[in-house]
Structure formats: C-alpha cells, structure tokens
Design a protein around this motif. Structure first.
Motif, short mmCIF file in Angstrom:
data_model
loop_
_atom_site.label_atom_id
_atom_site.label_comp_id
_atom_site.label_asym_id
_atom_site.label_seq_id
_atom_site.Cartn_x
_atom_site.Cartn_y
_atom_site.Cartn_z
N SER A 208 -31.46 -6.74 28.31
CA SER A 208 -30.98 -6.74 28.78
C SER A 208 -30.03 -7.96 30.12
O SER A 208 -29.28 -9.12 29.82
N ILE A 209 -31.26 -8.44 30.49
CA ILE A 209 -30.67 -8.64 31.88
C ILE A 209 -31.20 -10.30 31.01
O ILE A 209 -29.98 -10.94 32.08
N THR A 210 -32.00 -10.40 31.01
CA THR A 210 -32.02 -12.84 29.98
C THR A 210 -30.21 -12.94 29.63
O THR A 210 -29.95 -13.78 30.50
N THR A 211 -29.78 -12.24 29.17
CA THR A 211 -28.63 -12.81 28.42
C THR A 211 -27.70 -12.35 29.41
O THR A 211 -26.96 -13.81 29.38
N ILE A 212 -27.56 -11.60 30.27
CA ILE A 212 -26.37 -10.90 31.12
C ILE A 212 -26.71 -12.42 32.35
O ILE A 212 -26.05 -12.73 32.58
N LYS A 213 -27.84 -12.59 32.61
CA LYS A 213 -28.19 -14.18 33.82
C LYS A 213 -27.41 -14.87 33.56
O LYS A 213 -26.48 -15.73 34.14
N GLU A 214 -28.05 -15.44 31.75
CA GLU A 214 -26.99 -16.88 31.31
C GLU A 214 -25.79 -16.68 31.34
O GLU A 214 -24.67 -17.73 30.80
N THR A 215 -25.04 -15.59 30.98
CA THR A 215 -23.38 -15.38 30.90
C THR A 215 -23.31 -15.37 32.14
O THR A 215 -21.62 -16.15 32.30
N PHE A 216 -23.19 -14.21 33.14
CA PHE A 216 -22.33 -14.47 34.23
C PHE A 216 -23.15 -15.12 35.41
O PHE A 216 -22.35 -14.93 36.65
N GLY A 217 -24.17 -16.12 35.74
CA GLY A 217 -24.86 -16.66 35.99
C GLY A 217 -24.76 -15.56 37.63
O GLY A 217 -25.63 -13.60 36.93
N ASP A 218 -24.77 -14.73 38.92
CA ASP A 218 -24.81 -13.55 39.89
C ASP A 218 -23.29 -13.23 39.78
O ASP A 218 -23.14 -11.70 41.05
N ASP A 219 -22.62 -13.24 39.18
CA ASP A 219 -21.74 -12.26 38.56
C ASP A 219 -21.41 -10.87 38.47
O ASP A 219 -20.77 -10.14 37.15
N PHE A 220 -22.56 -10.41 38.22
CA PHE A 220 -23.02 -8.47 38.39
C PHE A 220 -23.63 -7.81 38.62
O PHE A 220 -24.28 -8.66 39.74
N GLU A 221 -23.80 -7.12 38.98
CA GLU A 221 -24.71 -5.69 39.91
C GLU A 221 -24.85 -4.73 38.69
O GLU A 221 -24.74 -4.46 37.76
N VAL A 222 -25.80 -5.01 39.34
CA VAL A 222 -27.09 -3.71 38.41
C VAL A 222 -26.94 -1.97 39.51
O VAL A 222 -27.44 -2.36 40.78
N ILE A 223 -26.63 -1.29 38.73
CA ILE A 223 -26.48 0.56 39.89
C ILE A 223 -26.85 0.92 39.39
O ILE A 223 -27.51 1.53 38.21
N PRO A 224 -27.50 1.96 39.73
CA PRO A 224 -28.14 3.70 38.67
C PRO A 224 -26.94 4.41 38.29
O PRO A 224 -25.98 4.16 38.61
#
Length: 449
Positions: free
Chosen positions: A306-322
């Motif tokens: 899902s990383i591509t669509t999330i980057k396209e939607t939010f730019g850098d307004d998200f974080e990935v955590i375990p």
C-alpha cells in the motif's frame, strides 16, 4: 516421415534436373556452365535442408498461472523480460486467474490433468496439492541453484509447509505493520504505540469530533471485520501470550485461553466503544484503505503493497511502525508468502525449471520487490540502498524472521474464508462472548464443526 521423404525426393529431382540442363547446354557445354549448374544445385539443396531443419525447431511452450496484482502490469513486464532472455527457445503463456477463484480452479485443473506447467502457490495449499500428486519435488533443484545461499532457512522452512521436501520455490513475502498519520498523532499529543496497551489507548484518543457537530468523524483505527481481518486480529490478541500460535505442541487448536479471551475482549471493545468506524463489522481491505486515505481513520494495519498509494495521498504525513508488542514482551507479527510450483505432469519439466530459476533470480526478485512492493528476502537484494534506506522496507525486513505465517492444516481455509469473520462479527454484535468466540474457532480448526 513420409512428408520428409517427399521433400528429400523433390530436392533430389531438382538437383538432377539442374545437372541434366547443364549437360544439354549444347556443343558439349563448358566447364564454366557445368560449375554454375553444380553451384546452383548445391544452393537449392542447402536452402531446402536448412528450411527443413528450421521447420522442426518449434519453441517449447509452458503455461504459467498467476493471480493479478494491484498494479496490473508486473507480470506483463516480466513476460517482456523473459522473452528477451529466452528468445524463441521457450514460450511462456502468462495466464491471469482471479485470486478469488484461483485455488478452486487450480485444484480442479490438477485433478483432471489439465493444470498449468508452473503456478503460484500459497504454502497452506501445499499439503493438499502434494496429496493429489500436483507438486514436483524441487529440493535438488534448489540445492543446485547458484543463488540458494541468498535465501534464509526461515523462508525455506515456510515453503516446505510441513512436508519433508521442498516443493515450493520462494517467490514473495509481505510483512504486516501499522501506518500512522503524523498530523493526527501530533494534534492528539501522543507518541506512536509501541505496546498493545498503548495502541488501545491511542485508538481512544484519536477518536474525535473534528468539526464540532457532535458526531465522531475521525476514528483511531481501521478495523477489518470482514474476510481477511484475522491477520490484524491475531496480531493484537495473540500478543497476550509469549510464543502463542494457533496450535499447541500436540497439534490441537487452543485459542480458548483466559488471557487470550481478555485481550480479545479489548479488541472487541474498540468497536463496541466506537473507536473504529461503524462499518468495521463488515469492512474488507478496500474499505479500511479508503477510510485511512480519506482521513476517517488514524491508523491502518497493512503492508508495503500500500506504500505507493499512501505516499501519493499524504506525501510525508505518515509513519510506518512495527506491530506493537503485548504483555509478553513479544509482538505477534504476520506475513503472507507465495511460492513457485511446478506441475510434475508437465511435459516440459526442464523448461519449467529454467523459468522458475530465472524468475527467482536476484535481478527479477529486485524488479518484483520494487514494482510490486514486496519484501526482499534475498541477501544481495536486501543490501541495496533503496531498500535499506526506506523506512517501510526496513521495518518489513527487520521483522520478517519473527513474523508468523498462517499454519498449515486441513481446516485453515474454512477458518480464514468463513468461520473467523462469522464468529467475530457475532462477537461484535454481542451475540457471542469473547470466550465463546474462541471456543467456536477452536472447534473449526480442530475439525469438530
């Protein structure tokens, strides 16, 4: 054989006629004319023999079944690369089968002797296909492969799926984690959750009425109550017990445990307390993804695809955590794997082996990981900067060797496709207690329904 003999006879007649014509050129002919006739005859002979030989060199044909990925282009791109590699030697027919019907269609095809030469296979299908004689033993093929040392033993163990030999060649894996909206966490004044208790607390604090109309319009988490929701459910519930899995040492499902029931109730409470969208009871993947992208939820449980669509939607307004850890101090991460399988009834086993080896090489593994957003498991590909320096890939690779896969068992398909969602939805509606839900799941996994 008769057609070949006829062609050879025709060639001989042509040669004889040319020689005869040379001899009848008048006045006893000349050496120059005779030599020209001989050369012409040789040219006709060589050309026809070459054509005859070329006519018998038809390419070997293979059929490869796959289910289409979200991008819809990766297999076609690999098809072009394969054709550039193999030329006209081996033609592979790439056939897309809907993922929803792939298993049933494959089983039917294998049982009737009409199956593909090569196909994608989930490890949990391996025992069933093995019992049908539908999987080729690839233990020796893999051991002799030049890139065998690049694959971790953990990956191979999952591909064996409880069988005594390797019948699946490692193909892909994806590791589950959490996507978190940075701006929502900052506004709530909380840190990203490291433990399950912190996760539950964050779900409550991130559930708010953002426009002051008295109605909740932002929820803490995108719960998936429909099919496929068993992955996120197990990550939170199974974290209550260290080393917990679906089955005990004797191979008996043992989910009806007091600690698990307590954690299961906390997860159920997310819905009953309104910390997840009301639609969560039947939401599938498309719904939870849409809710996250539209700002309805602050956290999404998924993986790197899902990383591509999330980057396209939010730019850098998200974080990935375990995935957060439980009271046991361990996280119950999950991952999905697929392998390459070869039909032992294929008429072109050597060609099928060559295709699988090529498709498993570091070069193609890199293409698949980057374009399809899969987690690299080959050491040379993991070492590439584009994966090491990307947070989503890094979290995935760091947690790959500890993440769990679905167990292999005769009832696991019924559990994932039917029983889990049915019992969980009834628990959300209050028709089953937390313990009653777990007892129902035990009966399903133990074949007692």
């Amino acid at each position: 054989m008769k057609k070949g003999l006829a062609k050879v006879t025709a060639i001989g007649l042509c040669v004889s006629m040319l020689i005869s014509l040379a001899g009848c050129s008048g006045g006893g002919g000349s050496a120059t004319t005779d030599k020209a006739a001989e050369k012409a005859a040789e040219a006709v002979t060589d050309k026809n023999i070459q054509s005859e030989a070329e006519g018998t060199q038809e390419p070997i044909e293979l059929t490869y079944w796959y289910w289409e990925d979200e991008q819809g282009t990766i297999e076609n791109m690999l098809k072009d690369k394969w054709e550039a590699y193999a030329g006209d030697r081996i033609k592979v027919n790439f056939e897309s089968v809907p993922s929803s019907s792939f298993h049933d269609k494959l089983i039917t095809a294998i049982s009737t002797g009409t199956g593909p030469d090569v196909f994608i296979c989930k490890p949990m299908w391996a025992p069933e296909l093995y019992g049908m004689g539908g999987l080729m033993n690839m233990e020796d093929v893999f051991e002799g492969w030049e890139y065998a040392d690049e694959v971790d033993d953990f990956m191979l163990e999952q591909m064996r799926a409880g069988l005594d030999k390797l019948y699946l060649y490692p193909r892909t894996t994806i590791v589950m984690y959490l996507y978190c909206r940075k701006s929502m966490f900052e506004k709530a004044g909380i840190d990203y959750p490291k433990t399950v208790d912190e996760f539950f607390d964050a779900c409550e604090k991130l559930t708010v009425d953002t426009d002051g109309d008295g109605k909740t319009d932002q929820y803490g988490f995108g719960m998936r109550g429909g099919n496929g929701g068993h992955y996120m459910w197990s990550s939170f519930v199974f974290s209550a017990l260290k080393g917990k899995d679906y089955y005990d040492a004797e191979g008996k499902a043992s989910l009806a445990d007091a600690k698990l029931a307590e954690m299961n109730q906390k997860y159920i409470d997310l819905y009953q307390n309104g910390y997840v969208p009301p639609s969560a009871i039947t939401d599938g993947f498309s719904e939870v993804l849409t809710n996250f992208k539209s700002g309805v939820t602050a956290m999404l449980y998924h993986h790197i695809a899902s990383i591509t669509t999330i980057k396209e939607t939010f730019g850098d307004d998200f974080e990935v955590i375990p995935v957060p850890t439980g009271e046991s101090g361990q996280a119950f991460g999950c991952q999905e794997m697929t392998g390459w399988a070869i039909n032992p009834n294929s008429k072109n086993l050597e060609a099928a082996e060559e295709f699988v080896k090529w498709a498993s090489s570091p070069e193609i593994h890199d293409v698949r990981c980057e374009k399809l957003q899969q987690v690299p498991f080959m050491s040379s590909v993991q070492a590439l900067d584009k994966y090491k320096n990307d947070q989503a890939y890094k979290v995935s690779m760091d947690n790959m060797l500890s993440a769990h896969t679905l167990p292999v068992g005769p009832e696991i398909t019924t559990y994932t496709e039917e029983m889990w969602a049915q019992t969980f939805q009834r628990a959300l509606m209050g028709e089953l207690s937390s313990m009653e839900m777990l007892e129902q799941l035990d009966k399903c996994l133990n074949g007692e329904m």
